[in-house]
Each structure stands twice: as C-alpha cells, then as structure tokens.
Design an enzyme around this catalytic site. Sequence first.
Site, PDB file in Angstrom:
ATOM      1  N   GLU A  43       0.833  -1.206   0.000  1.00 38.01           N
ATOM      2  CA  GLU A  43       0.000   0.000   0.000  1.00 38.01           C
ATOM      3  C   GLU A  43       0.872   1.264   0.000  1.00 38.01           C
ATOM      4  O   GLU A  43       1.856   1.363   0.731  1.00 38.01           O
ATOM      5  CB  GLU A  43      -0.884  -0.015   1.252  1.00 38.01           C
ATOM      6  CG  GLU A  43      -1.781   1.186   1.408  1.00 38.01           C
ATOM      7  CD  GLU A  43      -2.611   1.133   2.689  1.00 38.01           C
ATOM      8  OE1 GLU A  43      -3.604   1.868   2.767  1.00 38.01           O
ATOM      9  OE2 GLU A  43      -2.265   0.350   3.611  1.00 38.01           O
ATOM     10  N   LYS A 112      -9.147   2.552  -2.504  1.00 35.06           N
ATOM     11  CA  LYS A 112      -9.441   2.009  -1.174  1.00 35.06           C
ATOM     12  C   LYS A 112     -10.812   2.500  -0.716  1.00 35.06           C
ATOM     13  O   LYS A 112     -11.112   3.698  -0.762  1.00 35.06           O
ATOM     14  CB  LYS A 112      -8.349   2.441  -0.188  1.00 35.06           C
ATOM     15  CG  LYS A 112      -8.436   1.788   1.184  1.00 35.06           C
ATOM     16  CD  LYS A 112      -7.213   2.151   2.013  1.00 35.06           C
ATOM     17  CE  LYS A 112      -7.195   1.469   3.356  1.00 35.06           C
ATOM     18  NZ  LYS A 112      -5.959   1.776   4.124  1.00 35.06           N
ATOM     19  N   CYS A 148      -5.598  -3.078   2.244  1.00 32.94           N
ATOM     20  CA  CYS A 148      -5.390  -3.041   3.695  1.00 32.94           C
ATOM     21  C   CYS A 148      -6.704  -3.168   4.462  1.00 32.94           C
ATOM     22  O   CYS A 148      -7.263  -4.241   4.579  1.00 32.94           O
ATOM     23  CB  CYS A 148      -4.608  -1.790   4.080  1.00 32.94           C
ATOM     24  SG  CYS A 148      -3.820  -1.912   5.715  1.00 32.94           S
ATOM     25  N   LYS A 180      -0.437  -9.280  16.705  1.00 34.27           N
ATOM     26  CA  LYS A 180      -1.206  -8.899  15.522  1.00 34.27           C
ATOM     27  C   LYS A 180      -1.072  -9.890  14.379  1.00 34.27           C
ATOM     28  O   LYS A 180      -1.964  -9.989  13.526  1.00 34.27           O
ATOM     29  CB  LYS A 180      -0.775  -7.510  15.054  1.00 34.27           C
ATOM     30  CG  LYS A 180      -1.734  -6.832  14.098  1.00 34.27           C
ATOM     31  CD  LYS A 180      -1.286  -5.403  13.819  1.00 34.27           C
ATOM     32  CE  LYS A 180      -2.241  -4.674  12.911  1.00 34.27           C
ATOM     33  NZ  LYS A 180      -1.775  -3.291  12.622  1.00 34.27           N
ATOM     34  N   GLY A 289      23.192   8.546  27.712  1.00 36.05           N
ATOM     35  CA  GLY A 289      23.738   8.412  29.053  1.00 36.05           C
ATOM     36  C   GLY A 289      23.682   6.960  29.492  1.00 36.05           C
ATOM     37  O   GLY A 289      22.620   6.332  29.455  1.00 36.05           O
ATOM     38  N   ASP A 295      17.716   0.240  32.085  1.00 37.90           N
ATOM     39  CA  ASP A 295      17.104   0.935  30.947  1.00 37.90           C
ATOM     40  C   ASP A 295      18.158   1.447  29.968  1.00 37.90           C
ATOM     41  O   ASP A 295      18.030   1.268  28.750  1.00 37.90           O
ATOM     42  CB  ASP A 295      16.251   2.114  31.436  1.00 37.90           C
ATOM     43  CG  ASP A 295      15.030   1.671  32.211  1.00 37.90           C
ATOM     44  OD1 ASP A 295      14.532   0.563  31.943  1.00 37.90           O
ATOM     45  OD2 ASP A 295      14.576   2.429  33.077  1.00 37.90           O
ATOM     46  N   THR A 396      16.245   7.126  27.260  1.00 37.76           N
ATOM     47  CA  THR A 396      16.289   5.758  27.778  1.00 37.76           C
ATOM     48  C   THR A 396      15.137   5.412  28.709  1.00 37.76           C
ATOM     49  O   THR A 396      15.146   4.355  29.322  1.00 37.76           O
ATOM     50  CB  THR A 396      17.624   5.513  28.516  1.00 37.76           C
ATOM     51  OG1 THR A 396      17.726   6.417  29.622  1.00 37.76           O
ATOM     52  CG2 THR A 396      18.811   5.704  27.584  1.00 37.76           C
TER      53      THR A 396
END
Length: 550
Positions: A43, A112, A148, A180, A289, A295, A396
């Site tokens: 698409e 569409k 779609c 999904k 950092g 994290d 982060t």
Amino acid sequence: MTDRLTIAFAQLSASVGDLAGNADAILAARAKAAGADLLVTPELSVVGYPPEDLVLKPAFVAAARQQVERLAAATATSGPALLVGAPWAEEGHVYNVMAMLDGGRIAGITRKHDLPNYGTFDEKRVFAAGPLPGPLVFRGVRLGVPICEDIWSPEVCECLAETGAELLIAPNGSPFELGKDDIRLNVAVARVVETGLPLAYLNRAGGQDELVFDGASFVLNATRTLAHQLPMWDDEVRLTHWQRGPQGWHCTPGEITAADDELAAIYHAMLVGLRDYVNRNRFPGVVLGLSGGIDSALSAAVAVDALGADRVWCVMMPSPFTSNESLDDAAQCAAMLGCRLDTVRIEPAMTAFDTMLAPLFDGRQRDIAEENIQSRIRGLTLMGLSNKFGPMLLTTGNKSEMSVGYATIYGDMAGGYSVLKDLYKTTVFRVSEWRNANTPRLSIGPAGPVMPVRVITKPPTAELRENQKDEDSLPPYDLLDRILYGLVEQERSASDLVAEGLDAATVARIERLLYIAEYKRRQAPPGVKIGRRNFGRDRRYPISNAFRTA
C-alpha cells in the site's frame, strides 16, 4: 485468458517522501522478479506509509503521479507488469489507490474503500473513500485488490467475489503490534472462507517514526492452507506460481518462514525502528547516558545491534550519589558492547546551580527540585555533545516511568528518540534477559551477553539522593505494571481493578499520576510502538482533565 500466472510479491521498506527513491526500489524489485507476469508492491509504496498530511499538499500528490507514470513507462520493456500504491487526485478528491501498470501505460486503478480512523490511523483526514470496487483485469484474469483495511470487514471482498474476482491480492501498510500476526491471519482466513477465493496478503517492512512494519506477508489458498510465509522485518521479493484448476486458482506451496517469538519480535521492532529513524534522518549515530542501570543498558544494546558499535557513544555522568557499582556496571556494559564510553562528572555543575539558586532557595530543605536539576544537568550535557558532534540523543526511559511521570522533563526525557517508550519495566527485564541469552537475527552488534547480570538483578534506582530506590516512590514494578496495563492498555476503570483485589488507595494514586503526567508525555520524544495502546498515536488524552474512576 491464461491458466498460469507467476506473481511476485515485493515486501519493501518504503521511505516516506522519498518518491524517486521508492520508485527506484520498485524498479530494482522488478529486475529481481524476472520471469514473473506481475509484481505487486505494498500500500502507498510510491510515497511510503503513512504519509499523513503530506497528502494534503497538491505538489506531493502531483509528484507521486509523475513517479507512477515513470513506473508505467518502464513496463513497456520486457519484465513483469506492476501493481503499485499511491495517492491519486481525481475530480477534486484524493484517493488511496493501487495502479495496474502494464504495456507502458496505467492500465487500471482501484481505490481504497474502507478508510481506517482509529489508533494509529487517520486516513479519513486526508483521503476520500472510493466506491465498492470491482476486479482489475490482468491477462484475462479478474484480480480482486482489497487495500489493507478493506479486508478487515467482509463487505469489500464480498463485493469483489460477487463481481467476478478469481483471486484476492491485499496490499497492506499494517504496523507491528504484539499478537497482531495471528489476528491478521484469522482475518484473512475469514475472507477466504466467505468468498471461496485464495488470498495473498502483502505487507510493507521497515520503520517510520513511531511505527514499525514487520512484513510477514503470506499467501492462503482457497482451502485455507498456507502456501507462502515471508519473513518478518526483511525486504524480500517472493515469486509465487499460480494455476487455474477445476476449483479455481491455486498457489503452488513454497517457503514458510517461522515468525519471531514474543521477545524476539519486541527486540527486532526496537532495532528496526531505531535503525530506520537514525538512518533516514541522516544522523551519524547516537549518544546516550549510560548510568549502570537496566534501561540505559538495554537502550545501548539495541543501538549497537541496530547501528554498530562505532556509531554508539555512551557517556557516564556520575554525581556524588553515584555508586561504585554503577560505575563498574556501566564500564563493563560498554566493554561488552564494544562502544565508546566517556565520563563527565556533574558535581561542578551541581555546585554552580546551588550557588546560583542559593539566594532563592535559602531556608528550604533539599528536595525533588535539586534532584531534577541533576537530571537536567545530564540532559544539557548530552544535548551539548549532540549539538557539537552530531549524533542524535537517545532517550532511555520506559513506559512505566512515563505513565506515572517518574521522569524529568528537560532532563532524562530529553532526546530525539526512545526505543523503550512502549515497554513497561517488567518487559524491560524480560527483554534484557532474552538479549543476554540470544543474538538477534538482524543484529550487527556482538554475539553473546551485552550487559552484566547485576544490571538486571539489582534494584532500580535513579541515584539522585543517598540510598534512593525506585520503590521509595512507586509500588513494586510487578504491581505497578499490572495496574498500568489495566488503566492504559485495557482502558479499565480503577474500580474494576479494585474489584479484582488490588488496593484501592494504590490504584487511585496511580490513576492520578497517570493523568497528571499527560503534559510530560506530550513533550516526550517519539519511540517505537510495541503494544496496542502506545502513548501518542494510539492514546490521546487531554492535559487538563478532572475525570477519575476511583
């Protein structure tokens, strides 16, 4: 009329706005598809997906048409015909179309019909809905081309079948979201059952801002059996061979590529999202950092795997509250990743701010204001390095922190992109353990572990005061994330969660923090969408909001 077709499916990663580059990629795919009768692209493949308000620019739509005409001219030479996606202006409206290009001309257009307008999608803002479509005729074969969203309800495919379609080809721009892939397959199976027709589902790959597209295209025969499954994440041109028989068209079975498991999919989504964001915005690399915490360690690992160690610059910025353990863990993490690590001590700046603000702060206890100044000194330092040398600042923070505002605006929230933006803290732990035990298939970073085990096992802390732990300010992350998942992902009320046995005061506090942190999230950098309700495109709440469900 023919009884045999070779259809090539080009699972491509188009770049939004790079119209000539996308057309070049389609022509390159056409060259790879030698021997095919038809090459199908995803698409809006000419302009990239989603183009958002670029579609409102007449110059953009006109430039897209020029590229479609250029592609059409290319089909005058030997090689497959093309089925490509583009915006299309017609009688005062702009449609989302697939154009059949054959014999040097635009041989047909299908528009569409069902425009999505939920979650990450707002196509009704920029496109007009086309009428219920009929098939496109190619070499005497009637091809149904639902675009779609057109396959997510029965109406369009039923109309195509009733008007004589012999097989269905569904070009998509379907963003990644956990779980999904099974939903897509079930939707496609339903359309096959209803119409009795085989269906080819073609999705794009690659990253676009906060969205990543996982590819994972497939072909289902009318018997509901899987004939082809393309890999997740990769660009690929797959030739498929079709034959008309007594029961209609049938695709000869080919390669079935297994999908990623949950943690591999999350990691690859972050990797692809960051890689394409950095490269398409032409940054030389990233700076971040590295605190010695989980994290920043996971963010650094994703960056190295996506971009290579030579494009990742880590900076440790200790304060008087930084432990030797954190210093050691950051150094070991950088060594395991093979990336650059510099140290910039922030105590001189802390002293300077104390001196500057002393006349105004006089007589008041040290509190969160001084803690946030430390975070902002770090953000200022990293942005200075970004400005001076060019790498993008990688943020982060994780979704648990951003949900409740446990982050400093203009401090640790500063930056251009966040790979952990849609990951709750408990998922950060799981993904970090997975990465230490696995080398991602798409990684260009080191094999083997990428962070010390202690980074994963030690209690999280911001180290902005003596002996600080995250759980001084927040519930344990297992509990916090359970509450947040209910409030954010499931849109449940606080009373629903209390009815399940959660503490009423704790749930009410977290709901309040969630709502009052909306102003921070509006100013947060973009980041990879992983789940069904990311902050930004999926979840749009007012900043000024007095509603509570507790």
